[in-house]
Design a protein around this motif. Structure first.
Motif, PDB file in Angstrom:
ATOM      1  N   VAL A 193      -2.946   0.367  -3.783  1.00  0.00           N
ATOM      2  CA  VAL A 193      -2.633  -0.967  -3.274  1.00  0.00           C
ATOM      3  C   VAL A 193      -2.307  -1.869  -4.447  1.00  0.00           C
ATOM      4  O   VAL A 193      -2.893  -1.741  -5.525  1.00  0.00           O
ATOM      5  CB  VAL A 193      -3.808  -1.549  -2.448  1.00  0.00           C
ATOM      6  CG1 VAL A 193      -5.062  -1.695  -3.295  1.00  0.00           C
ATOM      7  CG2 VAL A 193      -3.424  -2.876  -1.805  1.00  0.00           C
TER       8      VAL A 193
ATOM      9  N   ILE B  28       0.842  -1.187   0.000  1.00  0.00           N
ATOM     10  CA  ILE B  28       0.000   0.000   0.000  1.00  0.00           C
ATOM     11  C   ILE B  28       0.881   1.241   0.000  1.00  0.00           C
ATOM     12  O   ILE B  28       1.990   1.231   0.551  1.00  0.00           O
ATOM     13  CB  ILE B  28      -0.967   0.040   1.207  1.00  0.00           C
ATOM     14  CG1 ILE B  28      -0.199   0.161   2.528  1.00  0.00           C
ATOM     15  CG2 ILE B  28      -1.896  -1.158   1.210  1.00  0.00           C
ATOM     16  CD1 ILE B  28      -1.104   0.511   3.707  1.00  0.00           C
TER      17      ILE B  28
ATOM     18  N   PHE C 293      -8.408  -0.277  -3.236  1.00  0.00           N
ATOM     19  CA  PHE C 293      -8.118   0.083  -1.847  1.00  0.00           C
ATOM     20  C   PHE C 293      -9.420   0.256  -1.078  1.00  0.00           C
ATOM     21  O   PHE C 293      -9.545  -0.189   0.071  1.00  0.00           O
ATOM     22  CB  PHE C 293      -7.292   1.375  -1.788  1.00  0.00           C
ATOM     23  CG  PHE C 293      -6.601   1.595  -0.474  1.00  0.00           C
ATOM     24  CD1 PHE C 293      -5.257   1.315  -0.319  1.00  0.00           C
ATOM     25  CD2 PHE C 293      -7.305   2.066   0.637  1.00  0.00           C
ATOM     26  CE1 PHE C 293      -4.612   1.505   0.892  1.00  0.00           C
ATOM     27  CE2 PHE C 293      -6.678   2.252   1.854  1.00  0.00           C
ATOM     28  CZ  PHE C 293      -5.327   1.969   1.980  1.00  0.00           C
TER      29      PHE C 293
END
Length: 237
Positions: free
Chosen positions: A179, A156, A226
């Motif tokens: 991510v 991330i 994400f």
């Protein structure tokens, strides 16, 4: 008569100076009309197996889509993009295992996992993104973990982007939450959600807290994946 001739001779030069000044004032003025982030499945990269690597294509990884409009009287020419990294880390794999082969995508901007934040990275190749006066345009930029350091766990990152115009002006975008998918077979994006197996459930609390911290950043724009990860991890908080 000689005086009159001299004055007339100066007029074209004066006009030329005015024209040059007017052209110099014709500058682009970009504004962002939309920004989003998502996975692309068209990235190039490498396949890792038993110490060897092979070039492959069609890998999945995060990209940022930026739509802009030029409200200036001249063209805007973006020549470089700087990525300002505020957060970069791997999530916990919870002891999961990947497949026999490992895959690592190559990105236009690769983020090293070994460097302490905050730091900056710029596009590795020359950028030439030209937006004419009054026009709208869109471009994408792939950003992800350095292929040499990418591991099995999803990565991330929290970044802001700075677009550098040839005329010396800058345009800032972000913050963005990105991510990567990783290679953990027990912890993978799946459609509009994430697959989290029971074998990984016991240690997902740390991942849940990490993702929640990122989503709490004021003004954050999360990639689709994400945001899906944030929803999938809510039961573990």
């Amino acid at each position: 008569m000689a005086l009159v001739i001299s004055v007339i001779a100066l007029v074209p030069a004066f006009d030329s100076a005015q024209t040059a000044e007017a052209e110099a004032e014709r500058r682009g003025r970009l504004e962002v009309t939309a920004v989003s982030a998502r996975f692309s499945d068209r990235l190039d990269g490498v396949q890792k197996s038993s110490g060897s690597e092979k070039k492959v294509s069609g890998l999945r990884g995060p990209v940022v889509d930026i739509s802009v409009r030029n409200r200036g009287s001249g063209s805007a020419l973006i020549t470089k993009v700087t990525v300002n990294v505020a957060r970069s880390e791997s999530l916990v794999t919870c002891g999961g295992t990947g497949g026999d082969l490992g895959f690592a995508a190559h990105y236009a901007v690769e983020i090293p996992l070994s460097e302490r934040v905050p730091f900056t990275r710029t596009t590795k190749e020359d950028v030439r993104f030209d937006v004419k006066s009054g026009e709208n345009d869109r471009f994408s930029l792939s950003i992800g973990p350095d292929a040499e350091e990418a591991g099995m766990a999803p990565w991330i990152g929290v970044v802001t982007l700075t677009l550098h115009d040839a005329d010396g002006s800058d345009l800032d975008i972000g913050p963005l939450a990105l991510v990567s998918s990783g290679d953990d077979e027990h912890f993978q994006p799946a459609g509009f959600s994430w697959k989290i197996s029971r074998a990984s459930g016991d240690c997902m609390g740390r991942n849940a807290r990490t993702v929640d911290e990122v989503m709490s950043i004021p003004g954050i724009t999360a990639s689709k994946e994400f945001a899906a990860l944030d929803r999938a991890l809510r039961p573990y908080r």
